[in-house]
Write a protein that holds these residues in place. Sequence first.
Motif, short mmCIF file in Angstrom:
data_model
loop_
_atom_site.label_atom_id
_atom_site.label_comp_id
_atom_site.label_asym_id
_atom_site.label_seq_id
_atom_site.Cartn_x
_atom_site.Cartn_y
_atom_site.Cartn_z
N ALA A 1 20.82 -23.98 118.05
CA ALA A 1 21.75 -24.62 117.12
C ALA A 1 21.11 -25.86 116.50
N SER A 2 20.41 -26.62 117.29
CA SER A 2 19.74 -27.83 116.80
C SER A 2 18.65 -27.50 115.78
N LEU B 1 22.00 -15.10 126.51
CA LEU B 1 21.44 -16.33 125.97
C LEU B 1 22.08 -17.47 126.76
N THR B 2 21.25 -18.29 127.41
CA THR B 2 21.80 -19.37 128.22
C THR B 2 22.35 -20.48 127.33
N PRO B 3 23.27 -21.30 127.86
CA PRO B 3 23.77 -22.43 127.08
C PRO B 3 22.66 -23.39 126.62
N ALA B 4 21.64 -23.59 127.46
CA ALA B 4 20.52 -24.47 127.08
C ALA B 4 19.78 -23.91 125.87
N ASN C 1 28.73 -19.93 120.06
CA ASN C 1 28.63 -19.71 118.61
C ASN C 1 27.19 -19.54 118.11
N VAL C 2 26.27 -19.26 118.99
CA VAL C 2 24.88 -18.97 118.62
C VAL C 2 24.62 -17.52 118.99
N PRO D 1 21.47 -20.27 109.56
CA PRO D 1 22.47 -19.88 110.55
C PRO D 1 21.86 -19.93 111.96
N ALA D 2 22.71 -20.15 112.95
CA ALA D 2 22.25 -20.23 114.34
C ALA D 2 22.13 -18.82 114.92
N ILE D 3 21.10 -18.10 114.44
CA ILE D 3 20.83 -16.74 114.90
C ILE D 3 19.36 -16.65 115.28
N LEU D 4 19.11 -16.36 116.56
CA LEU D 4 17.73 -16.21 117.04
C LEU D 4 17.41 -14.73 117.13
N ARG D 5 16.32 -14.32 116.48
CA ARG D 5 15.85 -12.94 116.58
C ARG D 5 14.73 -12.90 117.60
#
Length: 109
Positions: free
Chosen positions: A16-17, A7-10, A61-62, A25-29
């Motif tokens: 997170a936004s 997962l890239t920082p971008a 933290n994502v 929560p900052a969790i992408l499925r």
Amino acid sequence: MAETLTLTPAAAKRIASIAEKQGKPAILRLSVEGGGCSGFQYKFDLAEAADSDDAVSETDNVRLVVDPISLDLVSGSVVDFVESLGGAAFRVENPQAAAGCGCGSSFGI
């Protein structure tokens, strides 16, 4: 399994936004479904938690989580968030994809 997905920082910043605005929560499925113009399509959702059998990658933290079946199709991928004149979107750079569509939301193996 953290090495199999990136997962890239971008992308982490954008997730997170979005998660903060939705109170989640900052969790992408990331999952893969049949369909799209190239055979498979990527699906993105915010998740409440990772499942016990998910592959998990973390950046700033994502977390990016992928189920075992989808992981077979996206292993080694990089999930990025790109902004251009055409709009903003999450993009998956999938080394296993032999074909893809112009919009980048579907792929073939």
